[in-house]
Design an enzyme around this catalytic site. Structure first.
Site, PDB file in Angstrom:
ATOM      1  N   HIS A 100       0.798  -1.065   0.064  1.00  0.00           N
ATOM      2  CA  HIS A 100      -0.019   0.087   0.153  1.00  0.00           C
ATOM      3  C   HIS A 100       0.869   1.307   0.122  1.00  0.00           C
ATOM      4  O   HIS A 100       0.158   2.139  -0.066  1.00  0.00           O
ATOM      5  CB  HIS A 100      -0.899   0.164   1.305  1.00  0.00           C
ATOM      6  CG  HIS A 100      -2.361   0.548   0.924  1.00  0.00           C
ATOM      7  ND1 HIS A 100      -3.494   0.271   1.660  1.00  0.00           N
ATOM      8  CD2 HIS A 100      -2.735   1.238  -0.208  1.00  0.00           C
ATOM      9  CE1 HIS A 100      -4.351   1.024   1.254  1.00  0.00           C
ATOM     10  NE2 HIS A 100      -4.218   1.544  -0.038  1.00  0.00           N
ATOM     11  N   ASP A 128      -9.839  -0.556   4.325  1.00  0.00           N
ATOM     12  CA  ASP A 128      -8.665  -1.258   4.807  1.00  0.00           C
ATOM     13  C   ASP A 128      -8.978  -1.490   6.261  1.00  0.00           C
ATOM     14  O   ASP A 128      -9.753  -1.002   7.006  1.00  0.00           O
ATOM     15  CB  ASP A 128      -7.536  -0.042   5.006  1.00  0.00           C
ATOM     16  CG  ASP A 128      -5.967  -0.607   4.846  1.00  0.00           C
ATOM     17  OD1 ASP A 128      -5.859  -1.473   5.573  1.00  0.00           O
ATOM     18  OD2 ASP A 128      -5.050  -0.185   4.109  1.00  0.00           O
ATOM     19  N   HIS A 130      -6.570  -1.417   8.122  1.00  0.00           N
ATOM     20  CA  HIS A 130      -5.487  -0.467   8.918  1.00  0.00           C
ATOM     21  C   HIS A 130      -5.861   1.144   8.268  1.00  0.00           C
ATOM     22  O   HIS A 130      -6.085   1.124   7.237  1.00  0.00           O
ATOM     23  CB  HIS A 130      -4.057  -0.817   8.561  1.00  0.00           C
ATOM     24  CG  HIS A 130      -3.641  -2.306   8.689  1.00  0.00           C
ATOM     25  ND1 HIS A 130      -4.026  -3.251   7.941  1.00  0.00           N
ATOM     26  CD2 HIS A 130      -3.397  -2.902   9.996  1.00  0.00           C
ATOM     27  CE1 HIS A 130      -3.650  -4.428   8.160  1.00  0.00           C
ATOM     28  NE2 HIS A 130      -3.383  -4.180   9.721  1.00  0.00           N
ATOM     29  N   ASP A 132      -3.218   3.314   8.033  1.00  0.00           N
ATOM     30  CA  ASP A 132      -2.132   3.758   6.966  1.00  0.00           C
ATOM     31  C   ASP A 132      -1.828   5.135   7.120  1.00  0.00           C
ATOM     32  O   ASP A 132      -1.460   5.955   6.102  1.00  0.00           O
ATOM     33  CB  ASP A 132      -2.161   3.286   5.660  1.00  0.00           C
ATOM     34  CG  ASP A 132      -2.451   1.645   5.642  1.00  0.00           C
ATOM     35  OD1 ASP A 132      -2.021   1.160   6.562  1.00  0.00           O
ATOM     36  OD2 ASP A 132      -2.554   1.161   4.484  1.00  0.00           O
ATOM     37  N   HIS A 145       4.311   1.353   4.246  1.00  0.00           N
ATOM     38  CA  HIS A 145       2.788   1.128   3.859  1.00  0.00           C
ATOM     39  C   HIS A 145       2.104   1.139   4.930  1.00  0.00           C
ATOM     40  O   HIS A 145       0.499   1.253   4.752  1.00  0.00           O
ATOM     41  CB  HIS A 145       2.829  -0.509   3.439  1.00  0.00           C
ATOM     42  CG  HIS A 145       2.617  -1.560   4.216  1.00  0.00           C
ATOM     43  ND1 HIS A 145       2.055  -2.573   4.244  1.00  0.00           N
ATOM     44  CD2 HIS A 145       3.335  -1.265   5.614  1.00  0.00           C
ATOM     45  CE1 HIS A 145       1.986  -3.523   5.389  1.00  0.00           C
ATOM     46  NE2 HIS A 145       2.681  -2.669   6.107  1.00  0.00           N
ATOM     47  N   ASP A 234      -7.515  -2.080   0.082  1.00  0.00           N
ATOM     48  CA  ASP A 234      -6.644  -3.021   0.645  1.00  0.00           C
ATOM     49  C   ASP A 234      -7.420  -4.207   0.692  1.00  0.00           C
ATOM     50  O   ASP A 234      -8.157  -4.328   1.608  1.00  0.00           O
ATOM     51  CB  ASP A 234      -5.791  -2.290   1.961  1.00  0.00           C
ATOM     52  CG  ASP A 234      -4.706  -3.080   2.527  1.00  0.00           C
ATOM     53  OD1 ASP A 234      -4.808  -4.376   2.305  1.00  0.00           O
ATOM     54  OD2 ASP A 234      -3.973  -2.674   3.385  1.00  0.00           O
ATOM     55  N   ASP A 236      -6.841  -6.526   2.674  1.00  0.00           N
ATOM     56  CA  ASP A 236      -6.789  -6.884   3.970  1.00  0.00           C
ATOM     57  C   ASP A 236      -7.983  -6.420   4.803  1.00  0.00           C
ATOM     58  O   ASP A 236      -8.346  -6.571   5.829  1.00  0.00           O
ATOM     59  CB  ASP A 236      -5.477  -6.730   4.862  1.00  0.00           C
ATOM     60  CG  ASP A 236      -5.058  -5.303   5.208  1.00  0.00           C
ATOM     61  OD1 ASP A 236      -6.084  -4.527   5.242  1.00  0.00           O
ATOM     62  OD2 ASP A 236      -4.034  -4.977   5.324  1.00  0.00           O
ATOM     63  N   GLU A 279      -2.083  -5.312  -1.683  1.00  0.00           N
ATOM     64  CA  GLU A 279      -1.558  -6.119  -0.668  1.00  0.00           C
ATOM     65  C   GLU A 279      -2.044  -7.673  -0.966  1.00  0.00           C
ATOM     66  O   GLU A 279      -1.990  -8.308   0.065  1.00  0.00           O
ATOM     67  CB  GLU A 279      -2.027  -5.715   0.760  1.00  0.00           C
ATOM     68  CG  GLU A 279      -1.647  -4.392   1.108  1.00  0.00           C
ATOM     69  CD  GLU A 279       0.230  -4.234   1.692  1.00  0.00           C
ATOM     70  OE1 GLU A 279       0.374  -5.379   1.638  1.00  0.00           O
ATOM     71  OE2 GLU A 279       0.369  -3.383   2.035  1.00  0.00           O
TER      72      GLU A 279
HETATM   73  C1  DIR Z   1       0.790  -0.893  11.193  1.00  0.00           C
HETATM   74  C2  DIR Z   1       0.443  -1.870  10.318  1.00  0.00           C
HETATM   75  N1  DIR Z   1      -0.041   0.277  11.561  1.00  0.00           N
HETATM   76  C3  DIR Z   1       2.103  -0.190  10.629  1.00  0.00           C
HETATM   77  N2  DIR Z   1       0.045  -1.515   9.083  1.00  0.00           N
HETATM   78  C4  DIR Z   1      -0.365  -2.066   7.990  1.00  0.00           C
HETATM   79  O1  DIR Z   1       3.144  -0.721  10.497  1.00  0.00           O
HETATM   80  O2  DIR Z   1       2.355   1.110  10.744  1.00  0.00           O
HETATM   81  N3  DIR Z   1      -0.766  -1.673   6.808  1.00  0.00           N
HETATM   82  N4  DIR Z   1      -0.526  -3.390   7.974  1.00  0.00           N
HETATM   83  O3  DIR Z   1      -1.547  -2.150   6.061  1.00  0.00           O
HETATM   84 MN    MN Z   2      -3.334  -0.494   3.715  1.00  0.00          MN
HETATM   85 MN    MN Z   3      -3.949  -2.947   5.803  1.00  0.00          MN
END
Ligand code: DIR
Ligand code: MN
Ligand code: MN
Ligand code: MN
Length: 311
Positions: A100, A128, A130, A132, A145, A234, A236, A279
């Site tokens: 991402h 998502d 998350h 991000d 990401h 995303d 996920d 992703e």
């Molecule tokens: C977490 C995970 N907030 C980070 N982030 C993800 O690493 O900043 N984003 N998996 O897709």
């Molecule tokens: Mn993402």
């Molecule tokens: Mn995500």
């Protein structure tokens, strides 16, 4: 309609190998031929996956805690120019990731093109698990990401061209025009950023409480009608039951139907200017079937966003 396709085989925004093979898996499963043969789009772009290997610097030490910062910056600078070119020609832009972090480039390119072509700001629907939106300083992981929205909105900045300093004001989007759907794993630092900036977010709690129909209606009401929309999806965001083959799966997510519904609804606005599907990592599922399920889910989301209908 005219569709610009950018296939980005990039994994440098996070540590797990294999997400760079996502676009090839989506294309090999027939996504682009369905888009042209069944949905009737004219596809622009060479339809080959770009790995951007020539842009990877010889050395790329951590910077402000970010991992692979010069690589991620250089690839996104190039990607921004590609997306800008398509969007400037009035094409809907489909970007297949990749992790991402590539949304740094897609958002910069579409924000600038839509500003110049339509004199409008883009709205972004970010689907998502998350959020991000970590800054380099708030991130615990250093994985870029987890940061694309901080750079896209200007909450994170750097003067150095090699570290995202190429993102000028005309490439930025407003935090007021950002809305999330599907959140369920947000870092403490990110929660503070969302609160401090009054950013609109519909978590899985909201999906459970109101249902996906009402959530999408409220999300679209927030950005306003007649606003060009960039949808960044995303995979996920979907529950691992539907999309197990991704780098950071989180249980308790959207069903595939709920994901498709979001995409169908955004298509129906007639305001879509860009789509990211990111992703998909075919190497992470416990079984080959799990990888195939994830690819099929990704294809379904994209087809729905492009106007494939049930009836
Ligand atoms: C977490 C995970 N907030 C980070 N982030 C993800 O690493 O900043 N984003 N998996 O897709
Ligand atoms: Mn993402
Ligand atoms: Mn995500
Ligand atoms: Mn249609």
């Amino acid at each position: 309609g005219d569709l610009g396709v950018v296939a980005v085989g990039f994994s440098g925004g996070q540590p797990k190998a294999g997400v760079d093979a996502g676009p090839a898996a989506l294309i090999e499963s027939g996504l682009l031929s369905e888009i042209s043969n069944e949905l009737g789009y004219k596809i622009h772009g060479d339809q080959r996956v770009n790995m951007y290997e020539e842009l990877v610097p010889a050395s790329d030490p951590d910077y402000r805690g970010m991992k692979n910062p010069r690589t991620v910056s250089a690839v996104n600078k190039r990607l921004a120019a590609e997306v800008y070119e398509h969007a400037s020609q009035g094409r809907l832009v489909l970007t297949l990731g990749g992790d991402h972090s590539i949304a740094i480039g897609t958002l910069a390119g579409s924000a600038k093109a839509i500003r110049e072509r339509l004199n409008r700001e883009i709205a972004v629907i970010w689907v998502d698990a998350h959020s991000d939106i970590n800054t380099p300083e708030s991130s615990d992981s250093g994985n870029i990401h987890g940061m694309p929205l901080a750079f896209a909105t200007g909450l994170a900045r750097d003067d150095n061209e090699e570290y995202f300093g190429w993102i000028k004001d005309d490439m930025l989007m407003s935090v007021k025009k950002l809305v999330y759907i599907g959140l369920r794993d947000v870092d403490a630092g990110e929660k503070k950023i969302l609160r401090d900036n009054g950013i609109k977010a519909f978590s899985m709690f909201d999906v459970d409480r109101h249902g996906i129909g009402r959530v999408v209606e409220m999300a679209l009401a927030h950005i306003g009608t007649d606003t060009p929309i960039h949808l960044s999806f995303d995979v996920d965001a979907l529950d691992p039951m539907w999309a197990p083959s991704t780098g950071t799966p989180v249980r308790g997510g959207l069903t595939l139907r709920e994901g498709d519904y979001i995409c169908e609804s955004v298509h129906q606005t007639g305001q879509l200017v860009a789509i990211d599907l990111v992703e998909v990592n075919p190497s992470l599922a416990a079984t080959e079937a799990g990888a195939q399920e994830t690819v099929r889910a990704g294809c379904s989301l994209v087809r729905c966003a492009l106007g494939d209908t049930l009836l």
